[in-house]
Scaffold this active site. Structure first.
Site, PDB file in Angstrom:
ATOM      1  CG  ASP A 281     -30.868  18.714  15.219  1.00  0.00           C
ATOM      2  OD1 ASP A 281     -30.205  19.204  16.149  1.00  0.00           O
ATOM      3  OD2 ASP A 281     -31.782  17.887  15.383  1.00  0.00           O
TER       4      ASP A 281
ATOM      5  CG  ASP B 233     -26.439  10.336  20.598  1.00  0.00           C
ATOM      6  OD1 ASP B 233     -26.780  11.127  21.498  1.00  0.00           O
ATOM      7  OD2 ASP B 233     -25.879  10.695  19.546  1.00  0.00           O
TER       8      ASP B 233
END
Length: 240
Positions: free
Chosen positions: A129, A8
């Protein structure tokens, strides 16, 4: 099952968030490409990259570290975050990315997902998500009234390569994945599903592998950085 080590990217560094909160970022490596090379050296077959700044900005922000990873690593990589138009999709695929992940636009512009999947067969995934089964967009900052499974089903005929399902409340929390919801979503669609969020031990990977749904893979980040999961052992487990 494939194990996807996660990198990330925030402000050019490899970080992990806690439940998707940008202000709760832990920096694990200031050189994301070096981190990627470590994962490749350990035997990973794919890399999972996320441009966190891009997810909020709506356009790529961490392009430089992504390009360096693509230049130095010889395994395929998928990228999500800030990819919201055909030009950006085409640019990333031209630069060597194996697969783009479309999240926010899957809710806001599903026709774009369909167009991209037709134009780039096998190279477009949908990122779903969710908090408590409901989809969140724009770097998880905006809640929607869209049910995650309903969204997944809406792309059954679109030709997308995979669905990456993230339980936001589990992400970075080292509390284990939401096996039940992930399995339920995977059993509801024919599209390959990749589990994300909370994978923190070999037992978690075993649970996903034997969940009763044909999962394509699992993503893990913090547990690999913290050493809670040995990447070599995890890869061997999922290959068996």
């Amino acid at each position: 099952m494939i194990l996807y080590p996660a990198i990330d990217l925030k402000d050019g560094q490899a970080v992990r968030l806690y439940k998707g909160e940008m202000e709760k970022a832990t920096v694990f490596n200031e050189d994301p490409a070096a981190q990627a090379m470590d994962f490749v050296a350990a035997g990973c077959e794919w890399l999972h990259l996320v441009d966190l700044n891009g997810a909020f900005a709506g356009t790529p922000v961490n392009a430089a570290p992504v390009e360096e990873i693509l230049k130095r690593c010889k395994v395929p990589a998928q990228l999500g975050g800030g990819i919201r138009d055909m030009k950006t999709i085409g640019t990333w695929l031209d630069r060597g990315l194996a697969r783009v992940i479309l999240g926010t636009v899957a809710v806001e512009d599903p026709d774009l997902v369909r167009e991209a999947a037709r134009a780039f067969p096998g190279q477009v995934a949908v990122g779903i998500d969710a908090r408590s089964g409901m989809v969140a967009t724009k770097g998880w900052a905006e809640e929607t009234g869209v049910n995650a499974t309903d969204l997944a089903k809406s792309f059954e005929d679109a030709g997308v390569a995979a669905i990456i399902y993230t339980d936001i409340n589990r992400d970075g929390a080292m509390q284990g994945p939401n096996v039940a919801e992930t399995a339920a979503l995977a059993n509801a669609v024919s599209i390959p599903v990749i589990a994300s969020g909370g994978v923190s031990s070999l037992d978690d990977l075993r649970a996903l592998k034997t969940c009763g749904a044909p999962l394509d893979g699992a993503i893990s980040g913090r547990a690999l950085y913290d050493g809670a999961i040995d990447l070599g052992e995890a890869l061997a487990l999922l290959r068996d």
